[in-house]
Design a protein around this motif. Structure first.
Motif, PDB file in Angstrom:
ATOM      1  N   MET A  88       0.822  -1.233  -0.154  1.00  0.00           N
ATOM      2  CA  MET A  88       0.097   0.033   0.123  1.00  0.00           C
ATOM      3  C   MET A  88       0.877   1.076  -0.015  1.00  0.00           C
ATOM      4  SD  MET A  88      -2.741   0.952   2.811  1.00  0.00           S
ATOM      5  CE  MET A  88      -3.790   2.731   2.750  1.00  0.00           C
ATOM      6  N   ILE A  89       0.591   2.161  -1.014  1.00  0.00           N
ATOM      7  CA  ILE A  89       1.482   3.509  -0.973  1.00  0.00           C
ATOM      8  C   ILE A  89       0.799   4.440  -0.064  1.00  0.00           C
ATOM      9  CG2 ILE A  89       2.238   5.065  -2.603  1.00  0.00           C
ATOM     10  CD1 ILE A  89       1.651   3.601  -4.748  1.00  0.00           C
ATOM     11  N   LYS A  90       1.827   4.973   0.740  1.00  0.00           N
ATOM     12  CA  LYS A  90       1.358   5.782   1.584  1.00  0.00           C
ATOM     13  C   LYS A  90       1.094   7.211   1.169  1.00  0.00           C
ATOM     14  CE  LYS A  90       3.756   4.178   5.891  1.00  0.00           C
ATOM     15  NZ  LYS A  90       4.506   4.537   7.095  1.00  0.00           N
ATOM     16  N   PRO A  91       0.359   8.020   1.649  1.00  0.00           N
ATOM     17  CA  PRO A  91       0.118   9.310   1.085  1.00  0.00           C
ATOM     18  C   PRO A  91       1.436  10.308   1.034  1.00  0.00           C
ATOM     19  CG  PRO A  91      -1.598   8.882   2.902  1.00  0.00           C
ATOM     20  CD  PRO A  91      -0.353   7.885   2.842  1.00  0.00           C
ATOM     21  N   ALA A  92       1.321  11.369   0.207  1.00  0.00           N
ATOM     22  CA  ALA A  92       2.408  12.174   0.185  1.00  0.00           C
ATOM     23  C   ALA A  92       1.963  13.701   0.437  1.00  0.00           C
ATOM     24  CB  ALA A  92       3.265  12.175  -1.279  1.00  0.00           C
ATOM     25  N   VAL A  93       2.570  14.784   0.850  1.00  0.00           N
ATOM     26  CA  VAL A  93       2.079  16.127   1.084  1.00  0.00           C
ATOM     27  C   VAL A  93       2.922  16.769   0.200  1.00  0.00           C
ATOM     28  CG1 VAL A  93       2.266  17.842   2.775  1.00  0.00           C
ATOM     29  CG2 VAL A  93       1.577  15.827   3.658  1.00  0.00           C
ATOM     30  N   VAL A  94       2.420  17.849  -0.365  1.00  0.00           N
ATOM     31  CA  VAL A  94       3.088  18.619  -1.445  1.00  0.00           C
ATOM     32  C   VAL A  94       2.830  20.278  -0.732  1.00  0.00           C
ATOM     33  CG1 VAL A  94       3.160  19.502  -3.923  1.00  0.00           C
ATOM     34  CG2 VAL A  94       2.625  17.226  -3.315  1.00  0.00           C
ATOM     35  N   VAL A  95       4.080  20.831  -0.509  1.00  0.00           N
ATOM     36  CA  VAL A  95       4.045  22.396  -0.290  1.00  0.00           C
ATOM     37  C   VAL A  95       3.759  22.944  -1.644  1.00  0.00           C
ATOM     38  CG1 VAL A  95       5.327  24.287   0.669  1.00  0.00           C
ATOM     39  CG2 VAL A  95       5.501  21.901   1.716  1.00  0.00           C
ATOM     40  N   TYR A  96       2.436  23.548  -1.795  1.00  0.00           N
ATOM     41  CA  TYR A  96       1.955  24.232  -2.970  1.00  0.00           C
ATOM     42  C   TYR A  96       1.822  25.509  -2.759  1.00  0.00           C
ATOM     43  CZ  TYR A  96      -1.031  24.371  -7.206  1.00  0.00           C
ATOM     44  OH  TYR A  96      -1.445  24.569  -8.359  1.00  0.00           O
ATOM     45  N   SER A  97       2.761  26.427  -3.422  1.00  0.00           N
ATOM     46  CA  SER A  97       2.319  27.696  -3.381  1.00  0.00           C
ATOM     47  C   SER A  97       1.504  28.360  -4.496  1.00  0.00           C
ATOM     48  CB  SER A  97       3.868  28.417  -3.439  1.00  0.00           C
ATOM     49  OG  SER A  97       4.174  28.197  -5.013  1.00  0.00           O
ATOM     50  N   GLY A  98       1.033  27.540  -5.551  1.00  0.00           N
ATOM     51  CA  GLY A  98       0.288  28.201  -6.703  1.00  0.00           C
ATOM     52  C   GLY A  98       1.317  28.594  -7.808  1.00  0.00           C
ATOM     53  N   ALA A 152     -10.082  21.321  -9.052  1.00  0.00           N
ATOM     54  CA  ALA A 152     -10.172  20.929 -10.365  1.00  0.00           C
ATOM     55  C   ALA A 152      -9.679  19.371 -10.320  1.00  0.00           C
ATOM     56  CB  ALA A 152      -9.535  21.756 -11.363  1.00  0.00           C
ATOM     57  N   LEU A 153      -8.582  19.309  -9.398  1.00  0.00           N
ATOM     58  CA  LEU A 153      -8.005  18.023  -9.549  1.00  0.00           C
ATOM     59  C   LEU A 153      -8.616  17.110  -8.793  1.00  0.00           C
ATOM     60  CD1 LEU A 153      -4.140  19.090  -9.818  1.00  0.00           C
ATOM     61  CD2 LEU A 153      -5.513  17.947 -11.686  1.00  0.00           C
ATOM     62  N   GLY A 154      -9.339  17.306  -7.871  1.00  0.00           N
ATOM     63  CA  GLY A 154      -9.950  16.550  -6.614  1.00  0.00           C
ATOM     64  C   GLY A 154      -8.755  16.108  -5.571  1.00  0.00           C
ATOM     65  N   VAL A 155      -7.871  17.131  -5.608  1.00  0.00           N
ATOM     66  CA  VAL A 155      -6.625  16.962  -4.543  1.00  0.00           C
ATOM     67  C   VAL A 155      -7.201  17.465  -3.135  1.00  0.00           C
ATOM     68  CG1 VAL A 155      -4.445  17.724  -3.863  1.00  0.00           C
ATOM     69  CG2 VAL A 155      -4.837  16.888  -6.110  1.00  0.00           C
ATOM     70  N   VAL A 156      -6.998  16.760  -2.020  1.00  0.00           N
ATOM     71  CA  VAL A 156      -7.012  17.539  -0.713  1.00  0.00           C
ATOM     72  C   VAL A 156      -6.273  18.398  -0.611  1.00  0.00           C
ATOM     73  CG1 VAL A 156      -7.121  16.795   1.727  1.00  0.00           C
ATOM     74  CG2 VAL A 156      -7.725  15.062   0.106  1.00  0.00           C
ATOM     75  N   HIS A 157      -6.918  19.624  -0.167  1.00  0.00           N
ATOM     76  CA  HIS A 157      -5.983  20.830  -0.048  1.00  0.00           C
ATOM     77  C   HIS A 157      -6.336  21.481   1.102  1.00  0.00           C
ATOM     78  CE1 HIS A 157      -5.246  25.274  -1.537  1.00  0.00           C
ATOM     79  NE2 HIS A 157      -4.186  24.579  -1.332  1.00  0.00           N
ATOM     80  N   LYS A 158      -5.245  21.982   1.961  1.00  0.00           N
ATOM     81  CA  LYS A 158      -5.487  22.920   3.039  1.00  0.00           C
ATOM     82  C   LYS A 158      -4.803  24.062   2.838  1.00  0.00           C
ATOM     83  CE  LYS A 158      -6.059  19.108   6.523  1.00  0.00           C
ATOM     84  NZ  LYS A 158      -7.441  19.615   6.809  1.00  0.00           N
ATOM     85  N   GLY A 216       1.579   7.994  -8.004  1.00  0.00           N
ATOM     86  CA  GLY A 216       0.597   6.892  -7.479  1.00  0.00           C
ATOM     87  C   GLY A 216       0.188   7.018  -5.944  1.00  0.00           C
ATOM     88  N   ALA A 217       0.902   7.938  -5.333  1.00  0.00           N
ATOM     89  CA  ALA A 217       0.557   8.299  -4.050  1.00  0.00           C
ATOM     90  C   ALA A 217      -0.678   9.083  -3.855  1.00  0.00           C
ATOM     91  CB  ALA A 217       1.886   8.670  -3.315  1.00  0.00           C
ATOM     92  N   VAL A 268       3.067  13.502   9.260  1.00  0.00           N
ATOM     93  CA  VAL A 268       2.986  12.509  10.339  1.00  0.00           C
ATOM     94  C   VAL A 268       1.584  12.182  10.772  1.00  0.00           C
ATOM     95  CG1 VAL A 268       3.675  12.420  12.725  1.00  0.00           C
ATOM     96  CG2 VAL A 268       5.413  13.269  11.115  1.00  0.00           C
ATOM     97  N   SER A 269       0.841  13.326  10.806  1.00  0.00           N
ATOM     98  CA  SER A 269      -0.568  13.263  11.213  1.00  0.00           C
ATOM     99  C   SER A 269      -1.436  12.276  10.452  1.00  0.00           C
ATOM    100  CB  SER A 269      -1.279  14.447  11.411  1.00  0.00           C
ATOM    101  OG  SER A 269      -1.623  15.158  10.425  1.00  0.00           O
ATOM    102  N   ILE A 270      -1.159  12.311   9.148  1.00  0.00           N
ATOM    103  CA  ILE A 270      -2.021  11.645   8.088  1.00  0.00           C
ATOM    104  C   ILE A 270      -1.378  10.364   7.581  1.00  0.00           C
ATOM    105  CG2 ILE A 270      -3.210  13.672   7.258  1.00  0.00           C
ATOM    106  CD1 ILE A 270      -1.439  13.546   4.770  1.00  0.00           C
ATOM    107  N   SER A 271      -0.106   9.973   8.510  1.00  0.00           N
ATOM    108  CA  SER A 271       0.697   8.738   7.920  1.00  0.00           C
ATOM    109  C   SER A 271       1.182   8.808   6.769  1.00  0.00           C
ATOM    110  CB  SER A 271      -0.254   7.488   8.025  1.00  0.00           C
ATOM    111  OG  SER A 271      -0.599   7.339   9.581  1.00  0.00           O
ATOM    112  N   ALA A 272       1.704  10.142   6.056  1.00  0.00           N
ATOM    113  CA  ALA A 272       2.421  10.194   5.082  1.00  0.00           C
ATOM    114  C   ALA A 272       3.853   9.902   5.256  1.00  0.00           C
ATOM    115  CB  ALA A 272       2.169  11.673   4.221  1.00  0.00           C
ATOM    116  N   ASP A 273       4.691   9.655   4.165  1.00  0.00           N
ATOM    117  CA  ASP A 273       6.194   9.409   4.407  1.00  0.00           C
ATOM    118  C   ASP A 273       6.871  10.329   3.575  1.00  0.00           C
ATOM    119  OD1 ASP A 273       5.691   8.273   1.950  1.00  0.00           O
ATOM    120  OD2 ASP A 273       6.570   6.190   2.478  1.00  0.00           O
ATOM    121  N   LYS A 274       6.232  11.236   2.874  1.00  0.00           N
ATOM    122  CA  LYS A 274       7.061  12.095   1.925  1.00  0.00           C
ATOM    123  C   LYS A 274       6.465  13.393   1.993  1.00  0.00           C
ATOM    124  CE  LYS A 274       8.606   8.674  -1.232  1.00  0.00           C
ATOM    125  NZ  LYS A 274       8.012   7.518  -0.504  1.00  0.00           N
TER     126      LYS A 274
END
Length: 218
Positions: A1-11, A53-59, A26-27, A112-118
């Motif tokens: 199972m591929i773990k989630p990844a977090v992207v620092v996204y400035s726009g 538009a991409l359906g990506v979880v975004h905070k 694929g994560a 860490v809080s969402i069990s991502a590894d990257k």
């Protein structure tokens, strides 16, 4: 199972390309943007629109209260935005004190809080001359810290660390990305200014790729 990844996204165009790079891994991708009291929030609006538009979880995380600690940058204080190329000394006024260490630390906590590894972020070689927190030695040390700061190690991924914005754009164009959905300009007006360091580097990248920038410039 591929773990989630977090992207620092400035726009911006770099993080936009990194976002798609992460999606292609694929994560499950979680994007996080920060309002740290920068001069304008236009890039955050663009980021939110892309993720929707991409359906990506975004905070979008409001950390504007730290602005009082980060004075002295033309991106956070009432100082004129310099015009000219990134390699000019005047561009040092756009350095925000300790910005990437702060933002990466928050992104790592989220991972860490969402069990991502990257955690992905878009540092590249064009930033090395002016921004210490985009240089390879910074990324190396951050990776070392993030491997031991929590019970679960988090890896900082910088796919474009040693290449230029021209190379990033080339990769994105090869992926079929539409850079109309990005904002690079340091000024938050209706149109991009075309003369700040960020605009100049962007326009240079499009010219070197023999491509037309879809943004409208003043």
């Amino acid at each position: 199972m591929i773990k989630p990844a977090v992207v620092v996204y400035s726009g911006g165009m770099d993080s936009y390309t990194v976002l798609h790079k992460a999606l292609r891994s694929g994560a499950p991708v979680h994007a996080v943007s920060f309002n740290y009291g920068q001069r304008h929030a236009k890039e955050l609006v663009v980021a939110a629109s892309v993720c929707e538009a991409l359906g990506v979880v975004h905070k979008v995380v409001d950390i504007t209260s730290i602005n009082q600690l980060l004075a002295g940058s033309s991106l956070t204080s009432d100082i004129d935005i310099p015009e000219g190329h990134y390699e000019e000394d005047s561009m040092k006024s756009t350095v925000v004190p300790n910005r990437n260490m702060i933002l990466l630390s928050l992104a790592v906590g989220y991972a860490v809080s969402i069990s991502a590894d990257k955690v992905y972020y878009g540092a590249h070689s064009g930033d090395h001359a002016i921004y210490p927190d985009c240089r390879p030695e910074f990324v190396e040390k951050m990776n070392a810290v993030c491997a031991i700061a929590n019970y679960d190690a988090i890896e900082i991924i910088t796919p474009y660390l040693n290449v230029s914005k021209t190379d990033i754009l080339r990769d994105g164009l090869n992926m079929g990305l539409d850079y109309q959905h990005t904002w690079t300009c340091y000024n938050g007006r209706e149109k991009a200014c075309g003369v700040c360091g960020a605009c100049q580097e962007r326009l240079e990248a499009f010219a070197e790729n023999k491509a037309i920038d879809p943004l409208i410039y003043e």
